[in-house]
Structures are given as C-alpha cells and as structure tokens.
Design a protein around this motif. Sequence first.
Motif, PDB file in Angstrom:
ATOM      1  N   GLN A 188       0.846  -1.184   0.000  1.00  0.00           N
ATOM      2  CA  GLN A 188       0.000   0.000   0.000  1.00  0.00           C
ATOM      3  C   GLN A 188       0.886   1.239   0.000  1.00  0.00           C
ATOM      4  OE1 GLN A 188      -2.999   0.108   3.064  1.00  0.00           O
ATOM      5  NE2 GLN A 188      -3.747   2.112   2.418  1.00  0.00           N
ATOM      6  N   VAL A 189       0.466   2.276  -0.717  1.00  0.00           N
ATOM      7  CA  VAL A 189       1.259   3.495  -0.870  1.00  0.00           C
ATOM      8  C   VAL A 189       0.870   4.510   0.206  1.00  0.00           C
ATOM      9  CG1 VAL A 189       1.844   5.387  -2.433  1.00  0.00           C
ATOM     10  CG2 VAL A 189       1.513   3.064  -3.332  1.00  0.00           C
ATOM     11  N   PHE A 190       1.915   5.039   0.857  1.00  0.00           N
ATOM     12  CA  PHE A 190       1.765   6.031   1.916  1.00  0.00           C
ATOM     13  C   PHE A 190       2.646   7.239   1.627  1.00  0.00           C
ATOM     14  CE2 PHE A 190       0.155   2.310   3.921  1.00  0.00           C
ATOM     15  CZ  PHE A 190      -0.735   2.742   4.896  1.00  0.00           C
ATOM     16  N   ALA A 191       2.264   8.381   2.184  1.00  0.00           N
ATOM     17  CA  ALA A 191       3.095   9.583   2.147  1.00  0.00           C
ATOM     18  C   ALA A 191       3.967   9.573   3.400  1.00  0.00           C
ATOM     19  CB  ALA A 191       2.219  10.825   2.117  1.00  0.00           C
ATOM     20  N   PRO A 192       5.168  10.126   3.339  1.00  0.00           N
ATOM     21  CA  PRO A 192       6.040  10.160   4.513  1.00  0.00           C
ATOM     22  C   PRO A 192       5.596  11.266   5.487  1.00  0.00           C
ATOM     23  CG  PRO A 192       7.127  11.202   2.656  1.00  0.00           C
ATOM     24  CD  PRO A 192       5.813  10.674   2.152  1.00  0.00           C
ATOM     25  N   VAL A 193       4.662  10.936   6.368  1.00  0.00           N
ATOM     26  CA  VAL A 193       4.114  11.890   7.331  1.00  0.00           C
ATOM     27  C   VAL A 193       4.355  11.398   8.759  1.00  0.00           C
ATOM     28  CG1 VAL A 193       2.360  12.762   5.726  1.00  0.00           C
ATOM     29  CG2 VAL A 193       1.818  10.834   7.206  1.00  0.00           C
ATOM     30  N   ASP A 194       4.237  12.309   9.715  1.00  0.00           N
ATOM     31  CA  ASP A 194       4.489  11.977  11.120  1.00  0.00           C
ATOM     32  C   ASP A 194       3.538  10.932  11.690  1.00  0.00           C
ATOM     33  OD1 ASP A 194       6.681  13.621  11.518  1.00  0.00           O
ATOM     34  OD2 ASP A 194       5.462  15.328  12.146  1.00  0.00           O
ATOM     35  N   ASN A 195       2.268  11.007  11.349  1.00  0.00           N
ATOM     36  CA  ASN A 195       1.244  10.156  11.955  1.00  0.00           C
ATOM     37  C   ASN A 195       1.043   8.835  11.218  1.00  0.00           C
ATOM     38  OD1 ASN A 195       0.287  11.647   9.769  1.00  0.00           O
ATOM     39  ND2 ASN A 195      -1.811  11.656  10.514  1.00  0.00           N
ATOM     40  N   LEU A 196       2.049   8.345  10.562  1.00  0.00           N
ATOM     41  CA  LEU A 196       1.959   7.141   9.743  1.00  0.00           C
ATOM     42  C   LEU A 196       1.470   5.937  10.545  1.00  0.00           C
ATOM     43  CD1 LEU A 196       2.700   6.391   6.789  1.00  0.00           C
ATOM     44  CD2 LEU A 196       4.903   5.664   7.666  1.00  0.00           C
ATOM     45  N   LYS A 197       0.425   5.289  10.033  1.00  0.00           N
ATOM     46  CA  LYS A 197      -0.114   4.058  10.622  1.00  0.00           C
ATOM     47  C   LYS A 197      -0.242   3.054   9.491  1.00  0.00           C
ATOM     48  CE  LYS A 197      -2.565   6.195  14.434  1.00  0.00           C
ATOM     49  NZ  LYS A 197      -2.596   7.621  14.164  1.00  0.00           N
ATOM     50  N   VAL A 198       0.676   2.094   9.445  1.00  0.00           N
ATOM     51  CA  VAL A 198       0.785   1.172   8.317  1.00  0.00           C
ATOM     52  C   VAL A 198       0.095  -0.153   8.608  1.00  0.00           C
ATOM     53  CG1 VAL A 198       2.913   2.289   7.595  1.00  0.00           C
ATOM     54  CG2 VAL A 198       3.028   0.267   9.044  1.00  0.00           C
ATOM     55  N   PRO A 199      -0.232  -0.929   7.554  1.00  0.00           N
ATOM     56  CA  PRO A 199      -0.970  -2.185   7.745  1.00  0.00           C
ATOM     57  C   PRO A 199      -0.316  -3.166   8.718  1.00  0.00           C
ATOM     58  CG  PRO A 199      -0.944  -1.603   5.423  1.00  0.00           C
ATOM     59  CD  PRO A 199      -0.034  -0.634   6.129  1.00  0.00           C
ATOM     60  N   SER A 200       1.008  -3.296   8.690  1.00  0.00           N
ATOM     61  CA  SER A 200       1.684  -4.250   9.570  1.00  0.00           C
ATOM     62  C   SER A 200       1.847  -3.716  10.987  1.00  0.00           C
ATOM     63  CB  SER A 200       3.068  -4.606   9.011  1.00  0.00           C
ATOM     64  OG  SER A 200       3.956  -3.494   9.150  1.00  0.00           O
ATOM     65  N   GLY A 201       1.645  -2.422  11.167  1.00  0.00           N
ATOM     66  CA  GLY A 201       1.869  -1.801  12.469  1.00  0.00           C
ATOM     67  C   GLY A 201       3.326  -1.416  12.698  1.00  0.00           C
ATOM     68  N   ASN A 202       4.217  -1.762  11.761  1.00  0.00           N
ATOM     69  CA  ASN A 202       5.644  -1.479  11.909  1.00  0.00           C
ATOM     70  C   ASN A 202       6.120  -0.628  10.740  1.00  0.00           C
ATOM     71  OD1 ASN A 202       8.383  -1.431  12.297  1.00  0.00           O
ATOM     72  ND2 ASN A 202       8.624  -3.651  12.420  1.00  0.00           N
ATOM     73  N   LYS A 203       6.429   0.639  11.008  1.00  0.00           N
ATOM     74  CA  LYS A 203       6.878   1.560   9.961  1.00  0.00           C
ATOM     75  C   LYS A 203       8.169   1.092   9.294  1.00  0.00           C
ATOM     76  CE  LYS A 203       4.915   5.258  12.682  1.00  0.00           C
ATOM     77  NZ  LYS A 203       5.195   6.354  13.590  1.00  0.00           N
ATOM     78  N   ASP A 204       8.976   0.317  10.005  1.00  0.00           N
ATOM     79  CA  ASP A 204      10.240  -0.172   9.441  1.00  0.00           C
ATOM     80  C   ASP A 204      10.026  -1.176   8.311  1.00  0.00           C
ATOM     81  OD1 ASP A 204      11.710   1.403  11.189  1.00  0.00           O
ATOM     82  OD2 ASP A 204      11.888  -0.192  12.694  1.00  0.00           O
ATOM     83  N   ASP A 205       8.805  -1.700   8.168  1.00  0.00           N
ATOM     84  CA  ASP A 205       8.504  -2.636   7.084  1.00  0.00           C
ATOM     85  C   ASP A 205       8.353  -1.926   5.738  1.00  0.00           C
ATOM     86  OD1 ASP A 205       8.451  -4.743   8.883  1.00  0.00           O
ATOM     87  OD2 ASP A 205       6.261  -4.736   9.066  1.00  0.00           O
ATOM     88  N   CYS A 206       8.197  -0.618   5.774  1.00  0.00           N
ATOM     89  CA  CYS A 206       7.940   0.154   4.558  1.00  0.00           C
ATOM     90  C   CYS A 206       9.225   0.421   3.779  1.00  0.00           C
ATOM     91  CB  CYS A 206       7.277   1.475   4.911  1.00  0.00           C
ATOM     92  SG  CYS A 206       5.690   1.281   5.757  1.00  0.00           S
ATOM     93  N   LEU A 207       9.072   0.547   2.470  1.00  0.00           N
ATOM     94  CA  LEU A 207      10.188   0.841   1.577  1.00  0.00           C
ATOM     95  C   LEU A 207       9.969   2.199   0.920  1.00  0.00           C
ATOM     96  CD1 LEU A 207      10.303  -2.602  -0.301  1.00  0.00           C
ATOM     97  CD2 LEU A 207      11.821  -1.848   1.548  1.00  0.00           C
ATOM     98  N   GLY A 208      10.961   3.072   0.998  1.00  0.00           N
ATOM     99  CA  GLY A 208      10.889   4.321   0.254  1.00  0.00           C
ATOM    100  C   GLY A 208      11.082   4.021  -1.212  1.00  0.00           C
ATOM    101  N   PHE A 209      10.377   4.742  -2.077  1.00  0.00           N
ATOM    102  CA  PHE A 209      10.543   4.517  -3.511  1.00  0.00           C
ATOM    103  C   PHE A 209      10.286   5.795  -4.296  1.00  0.00           C
ATOM    104  CE2 PHE A 209       5.986   3.961  -3.039  1.00  0.00           C
ATOM    105  CZ  PHE A 209       5.428   4.352  -4.252  1.00  0.00           C
ATOM    106  N   SER A 210      10.838   5.815  -5.497  1.00  0.00           N
ATOM    107  CA  SER A 210      10.555   6.885  -6.451  1.00  0.00           C
ATOM    108  C   SER A 210       9.370   6.445  -7.291  1.00  0.00           C
ATOM    109  CB  SER A 210      11.758   7.127  -7.358  1.00  0.00           C
ATOM    110  OG  SER A 210      12.836   7.642  -6.625  1.00  0.00           O
ATOM    111  N   ALA A 211       8.392   7.324  -7.421  1.00  0.00           N
ATOM    112  CA  ALA A 211       7.188   7.041  -8.207  1.00  0.00           C
ATOM    113  C   ALA A 211       7.395   7.658  -9.593  1.00  0.00           C
ATOM    114  CB  ALA A 211       5.960   7.616  -7.516  1.00  0.00           C
ATOM    115  N   ARG A 212       7.956   6.881 -10.487  1.00  0.00           N
ATOM    116  CA  ARG A 212       8.291   7.388 -11.821  1.00  0.00           C
ATOM    117  C   ARG A 212       7.046   7.466 -12.696  1.00  0.00           C
ATOM    118  NH1 ARG A 212      13.308   5.873 -15.764  1.00  0.00           N
ATOM    119  NH2 ARG A 212      12.846   7.528 -17.240  1.00  0.00           N
TER     120      ARG A 212
END
Length: 190
Positions: free
Chosen positions: A152-176
């Motif tokens: 799932q795509v998220f914006a890098p914001v302070d209040n991030l709440k991700v599906p797994s519950g662990n922000k470290d599971d997310c990958l930064g990427f370039s959206a070309r």
Amino acid sequence: MKTFVASLALPLLAAAAPTSQTSSSSTTAFGVTAIRSGSPIQYATLNASGQKFYLGGSTSSYCPSEIVKDCPPGTQTAIAPGGNALDVEVPGGQQIYVDPTGAVSFTQAHSASMPAGSVQGGFTFETQGDATYWLFKGDGLLACPTSDNLYQVFAPVDNLKVPSGNKDDCLGFSARGIPYSDAAPAWQYS
C-alpha cells in the motif's frame, strides 16, 4: 522536513528520491511505476483500488454501461496532469489526498468527501533529466506491505499508521511517471 521523516524515512527515501527536481508544467497524464532497485517493488505498477493506491494487484474501476456509451477499459491507473487527481471521465473527477493514517487515497466519484484530518494537495510531477516523478511535498513515497502480498502506498508523514503496524517494514521509492496520452483510462476508479 518533519522529525519522523528525518529519523525513519529519510534513509529509505534518500536512495529512492530524485536528487534535483524542477517543476513539470506538463499537460500529460501519467501512469506510475515504482523504482526501488533490488526490492520486491522494483517496476511495480501503481493501481487504484478500494479508494487507496497499491503496488501490485489490479486497478478497480466502474462504468455505468447502461448510461455511458463506450466505457473506457478501466484496467490501468493514470494520474491527471498536475498530480492531485485521477485521470477519469466521471463529471467532477476524483481527487487524490493523504488520509489521517498517511495512506495515499482518492475520493469516491461524485463526492469531495475526505476523512477529517486529511491533507489535500501537495502532489506534483517533477522532472529530473529525462524522467518525471510523482512526489508528495517534494518527497518520494512509501510502500508498506499488506497481508495480501501487496504494497500500500503512503506519504512520509508523522502520523503514519501502516498495515503491519511497523513503519520499518515500509520501503521508500521513487514514483516514476510514465506518460499516458490516450483518453482517460477509466470512467471512475472504485
């Protein structure tokens, strides 16, 4: 840049985000492909589904064929010129926003309704050399794994709440951005 981004997402985004940007004044719609070398999301296509965006899966769309003659196929997701709306035929369009959890989302057709605390605007297409990127407030995006093997795509914001519950599971990427020059690919996304 917010504290969260600096402490958690910046190392992820540094490898993914373009290093110098100039505004794109293009009147072109774009499809989006993820760029994150050596990861499971490399070259994954952005898909609109369930009023959210995912890397992987399929685009979800709708067209009232009893009313609309020649419905578009609805199998591809395209972002309208400027970056803050979907490229659709439905009157009134569909706006893109960041919901209170940080999820990149879009409005239902015929409605401008967004959850309280959502951020509207802030998306742009920026050009670096021969490539164009879809950014949120100048930053790359995050792809966070879901229980059904999508990201799932998220914006890098302070209040991030991700599906797994662990922000470290997310990958930064370039959206070309990949130019999309045909007619709107969907009547509306669902």
